[in-house]
Write a protein that holds these residues in place. Structure first.
Motif, PDB file in Angstrom:
ATOM      1  N   PRO B 167       0.830  -1.219   0.000  1.00 44.05           N
ATOM      2  CA  PRO B 167       0.000   0.000   0.000  1.00 44.05           C
ATOM      3  C   PRO B 167       0.862   1.265   0.000  1.00 44.05           C
ATOM      4  O   PRO B 167       1.280   1.734   1.048  1.00 44.05           O
ATOM      5  CB  PRO B 167      -0.803  -0.127   1.302  1.00 44.05           C
ATOM      6  CG  PRO B 167       0.014  -0.993   2.189  1.00 44.05           C
ATOM      7  CD  PRO B 167       0.872  -1.852   1.327  1.00 44.05           C
ATOM      8  N   VAL B 170       0.370   5.050   2.009  1.00 47.64           N
ATOM      9  CA  VAL B 170       0.620   5.404   3.411  1.00 47.64           C
ATOM     10  C   VAL B 170       1.976   6.104   3.536  1.00 47.64           C
ATOM     11  O   VAL B 170       2.822   5.959   2.659  1.00 47.64           O
ATOM     12  CB  VAL B 170       0.587   4.149   4.326  1.00 47.64           C
ATOM     13  CG1 VAL B 170      -0.766   3.497   4.303  1.00 47.64           C
ATOM     14  CG2 VAL B 170       1.662   3.156   3.932  1.00 47.64           C
ATOM     15  N   ILE B 176       7.235   0.892   6.135  1.00 48.91           N
ATOM     16  CA  ILE B 176       8.252  -0.076   6.580  1.00 48.91           C
ATOM     17  C   ILE B 176       7.652  -1.064   7.585  1.00 48.91           C
ATOM     18  O   ILE B 176       7.902  -2.258   7.517  1.00 48.91           O
ATOM     19  CB  ILE B 176       9.473   0.666   7.186  1.00 48.91           C
ATOM     20  CG1 ILE B 176      10.149   1.477   6.077  1.00 48.91           C
ATOM     21  CG2 ILE B 176      10.459  -0.308   7.821  1.00 48.91           C
ATOM     22  CD1 ILE B 176      11.085   2.544   6.567  1.00 48.91           C
ATOM     23  N   ILE B 177       6.817  -0.550   8.499  1.00 50.90           N
ATOM     24  CA  ILE B 177       6.257  -1.479   9.488  1.00 50.90           C
ATOM     25  C   ILE B 177       5.092  -2.288   8.907  1.00 50.90           C
ATOM     26  O   ILE B 177       4.708  -3.305   9.453  1.00 50.90           O
ATOM     27  CB  ILE B 177       5.815  -0.765  10.801  1.00 50.90           C
ATOM     28  CG1 ILE B 177       4.855   0.384  10.518  1.00 50.90           C
ATOM     29  CG2 ILE B 177       6.995  -0.301  11.587  1.00 50.90           C
ATOM     30  CD1 ILE B 177       4.278   1.000  11.779  1.00 50.90           C
ATOM     31  N   LEU B 178       4.543  -1.826   7.776  1.00 49.00           N
ATOM     32  CA  LEU B 178       3.412  -2.554   7.170  1.00 49.00           C
ATOM     33  C   LEU B 178       3.847  -3.688   6.249  1.00 49.00           C
ATOM     34  O   LEU B 178       3.104  -4.647   6.071  1.00 49.00           O
ATOM     35  CB  LEU B 178       2.538  -1.584   6.374  1.00 49.00           C
ATOM     36  CG  LEU B 178       1.428  -0.891   7.129  1.00 49.00           C
ATOM     37  CD1 LEU B 178       0.669   0.027   6.193  1.00 49.00           C
ATOM     38  CD2 LEU B 178       0.470  -1.888   7.756  1.00 49.00           C
ATOM     39  N   PRO B 180       6.014  -6.275   6.442  1.00 51.36           N
ATOM     40  CA  PRO B 180       5.947  -7.672   6.913  1.00 51.36           C
ATOM     41  C   PRO B 180       4.504  -8.163   7.057  1.00 51.36           C
ATOM     42  O   PRO B 180       4.198  -9.304   6.705  1.00 51.36           O
ATOM     43  CB  PRO B 180       6.637  -7.645   8.278  1.00 51.36           C
ATOM     44  CG  PRO B 180       7.077  -6.283   8.530  1.00 51.36           C
ATOM     45  CD  PRO B 180       6.758  -5.427   7.367  1.00 51.36           C
ATOM     46  N   ILE B 181       3.616  -7.292   7.527  1.00 45.36           N
ATOM     47  CA  ILE B 181       2.207  -7.683   7.705  1.00 45.36           C
ATOM     48  C   ILE B 181       1.577  -7.987   6.349  1.00 45.36           C
ATOM     49  O   ILE B 181       0.913  -9.002   6.161  1.00 45.36           O
ATOM     50  CB  ILE B 181       1.408  -6.567   8.426  1.00 45.36           C
ATOM     51  CG1 ILE B 181       1.941  -6.357   9.833  1.00 45.36           C
ATOM     52  CG2 ILE B 181      -0.081  -6.890   8.460  1.00 45.36           C
ATOM     53  CD1 ILE B 181       1.249  -5.283  10.625  1.00 45.36           C
ATOM     54  N   GLU B 182       1.835  -7.096   5.394  1.00 46.27           N
ATOM     55  CA  GLU B 182       1.216  -7.236   4.071  1.00 46.27           C
ATOM     56  C   GLU B 182       1.683  -8.520   3.375  1.00 46.27           C
ATOM     57  O   GLU B 182       0.874  -9.264   2.820  1.00 46.27           O
ATOM     58  CB  GLU B 182       1.588  -6.005   3.235  1.00 46.27           C
ATOM     59  CG  GLU B 182       0.732  -5.772   2.022  1.00 46.27           C
ATOM     60  CD  GLU B 182      -0.707  -5.418   2.343  1.00 46.27           C
ATOM     61  OE1 GLU B 182      -1.590  -6.117   1.841  1.00 46.27           O
ATOM     62  OE2 GLU B 182      -0.942  -4.459   3.103  1.00 46.27           O
ATOM     63  N   LEU B 184       2.995 -11.245   4.794  1.00 48.10           N
ATOM     64  CA  LEU B 184       2.509 -12.414   5.539  1.00 48.10           C
ATOM     65  C   LEU B 184       1.022 -12.646   5.263  1.00 48.10           C
ATOM     66  O   LEU B 184       0.573 -13.772   5.080  1.00 48.10           O
ATOM     67  CB  LEU B 184       2.731 -12.203   7.039  1.00 48.10           C
ATOM     68  CG  LEU B 184       2.674 -13.460   7.883  1.00 48.10           C
ATOM     69  CD1 LEU B 184       3.897 -14.319   7.646  1.00 48.10           C
ATOM     70  CD2 LEU B 184       2.582 -13.125   9.355  1.00 48.10           C
ATOM     71  N   ARG B 185       0.273 -11.553   5.215  1.00 41.74           N
ATOM     72  CA  ARG B 185      -1.170 -11.666   4.957  1.00 41.74           C
ATOM     73  C   ARG B 185      -1.410 -12.295   3.589  1.00 41.74           C
ATOM     74  O   ARG B 185      -2.184 -13.228   3.458  1.00 41.74           O
ATOM     75  CB  ARG B 185      -1.834 -10.284   5.001  1.00 41.74           C
ATOM     76  CG  ARG B 185      -3.323 -10.319   4.715  1.00 41.74           C
ATOM     77  CD  ARG B 185      -3.873  -8.928   4.498  1.00 41.74           C
ATOM     78  NE  ARG B 185      -3.503  -8.374   3.215  1.00 41.74           N
ATOM     79  CZ  ARG B 185      -4.145  -8.629   2.073  1.00 41.74           C
ATOM     80  NH1 ARG B 185      -5.189  -9.415   2.072  1.00 41.74           N
ATOM     81  NH2 ARG B 185      -3.756  -8.079   0.941  1.00 41.74           N
ATOM     82  N   VAL B 189      -1.477 -15.964   5.396  1.00 37.78           N
ATOM     83  CA  VAL B 189      -2.758 -15.935   6.119  1.00 37.78           C
ATOM     84  C   VAL B 189      -3.951 -16.085   5.173  1.00 37.78           C
ATOM     85  O   VAL B 189      -4.907 -16.802   5.482  1.00 37.78           O
ATOM     86  CB  VAL B 189      -2.870 -14.634   6.961  1.00 37.78           C
ATOM     87  CG1 VAL B 189      -4.201 -14.575   7.692  1.00 37.78           C
ATOM     88  CG2 VAL B 189      -1.748 -14.564   7.961  1.00 37.78           C
ATOM     89  N   GLN B 190      -3.885 -15.428   4.021  1.00 36.46           N
ATOM     90  CA  GLN B 190      -5.024 -15.463   3.082  1.00 36.46           C
ATOM     91  C   GLN B 190      -5.342 -16.898   2.619  1.00 36.46           C
ATOM     92  O   GLN B 190      -6.488 -17.332   2.775  1.00 36.46           O
ATOM     93  CB  GLN B 190      -4.701 -14.568   1.890  1.00 36.46           C
ATOM     94  CG  GLN B 190      -5.886 -14.300   0.997  1.00 36.46           C
ATOM     95  CD  GLN B 190      -5.613 -13.141   0.051  1.00 36.46           C
ATOM     96  OE1 GLN B 190      -5.697 -11.979   0.442  1.00 36.46           O
ATOM     97  NE2 GLN B 190      -5.284 -13.434  -1.170  1.00 36.46           N
TER      98      GLN B 190
END
Lengths: 95, 270
Positions: B167, B170, B176-178, B180-182, B184-185, B189-190
């Motif tokens: 994304p 932002v 930078i902090i997003l 790893p989440i993105e 992994l998701r 996770v998806q």
């Protein structure tokens, strides 16, 4: 077009819009859920790794909480904003 | 699979409130079956038989419907067309639009296969949803996962696809902090939630049905416990009706999310 024909077209449009709404709702719902899980997993893992290196077990749950907070923040940023845009867009806007 | 698996053939393995052997609470063992036959180290079990029968049912149905199609549909062709149009209008078009019509055969096959597999939990003699064994879910998830990755790489190119995943709107320090989440998701996770949702729903539904069916048999005596047995039987009816809905709903959700993921691979998310 006759009034019966117009009604039929409106009914079909309404059904298509409802189906689209359902698909969008499912997508957003599960994306939000995935963000929450991914946030906890990613930062939980980072916290666990750092905690293992510096011998502080508490960094694992702290990492998970931080990840959860980041996810919630991002969900609000992304979908809060999208909701506002959708509400503001005029009817019939085909973006 | 171990040799001491329990086969839920006789109700509660014959246990009854009068026999004093206690309520035979169903658990993980209720999902393990003795092999029907063995070839070398390969064991062919009841869920595998159900999966094969479901494939045959889906193929036979669409073969019967469309082997010799008529301009004015009648009988099975009518049913087949209703099924295909339902998948097209309720699942494919809302997510992919008309450009996704080439994915219709895949989505129709996926939807009907999952639906028939789920319905097997309510059909006498089968009485087991094969999707409650997670091994039957993962191949479908991998199929969908590799399909939407392939479509994404093909349409947006490898760098473009990865770039569009992030994304960019932002602020840089948040980005930078997003990341790893993105990542992994998207990669873990998806697909994981896609599979586990179907598995867990079928597992829980079958367990509920077992609990109340076994309790109905276990409590059925000519005493006050007959009331509890009747209550349990009402729950069996209720859970059966609920499962009829859940079976359809889970097939719908799995296929809809597949369509949504393919749509996101066809073009960059905004």
């Amino acid at each position: 077009m006759s009034s019966t024909g117009k009604e039929a077209v409106t009914r079909v449009d309404r059904r298509a819009a409802a189906a689209q709404g359902r698909a969008q709702g499912l997508d957003i719902g599960w994306t939000v859920f995935s963000y929450l899980i991914a946030g906890m997993l990613a930062y939980g893992a980072i916290g666990w790794l750092i905690g293992r290196a510096v011998q502080v077990a508490l960094l694992f749950p702290i990492g998970m909480l931080i990840g959860l907070a980041i996810s919630i923040g991002f969900i609000i940023y992304r979908y809060g904003k999208q909701g506002a845009v959708d509400a503001a867009s005029p009817e019939g806007d085909d973006r | 699979m171990t040799g001491d698996v329990q086969v839920v053939a006789a109700p509660g393995g014959g246990c009854h409130i009068r026999s004093g052997c206690g309520y035979p609470s169903p658990g993980l063992d209720s999902f393990n079956f003795r092999p029907l036959f063995t070839i070398g180290s390969f064991q062919f079990t009841k869920p595998m038989l159900i999966a094969v029968i479901c494939v045959i049912i889906v193929i036979a149905f669409f073969w019967a419907a469309f082997a010799k199609p008529k301009l004015v549909p009648r009988g099975v062709q009518n049913l087949g067309e209703i099924g295909i149009l339902a998948v097209r209008d309720q699942i494919l078009r809302p997510s992919l639009g008309k450009r996704g019509d080439s994915y219709l055969p895949f989505l129709v096959a996926l939807f009907f296969y999952i639906w028939v597999m789920n319905l097997m939990e309510l059909i006498p003699l089968f009485q087991f949803p094969a999707m409650s064994r997670i091994g039957f879910v993962w191949p479908l998830v991998f199929l969908v996962y590799f399909l939407y990755l392939y479509v994404g790489f093909k349409n947006q190119g490898f760098p473009g696809y990865i770039k569009n995943m992030i994304p960019w709107d932002v602020p840089k320090f948040v980005l930078i902090i997003l990341i790893p989440i993105e990542l992994l998701r998207f990669f873990v996770v998806q697909p994981f939630t896609l599979g586990v949702r179907l598995f867990a729903n079928m597992f829980a539904g079958h367990l509920l049905l077992l609990i109340f069916t076994l309790a109905t048999w276990y409590l059925a005596t000519v005493s006050v416990s007959l009331l509890f047995a009747a209550g349990s039987f009402v729950m069996v009816i209720f859970v059966t009706l609920l499962e009829l809905l859940i079976d359809l709903l889970q097939a719908f959700i799995f296929t809809t999310l597949t369509a949504v993921y393919i749509a996101s691979s066809l073009e960059a998310a905004h």
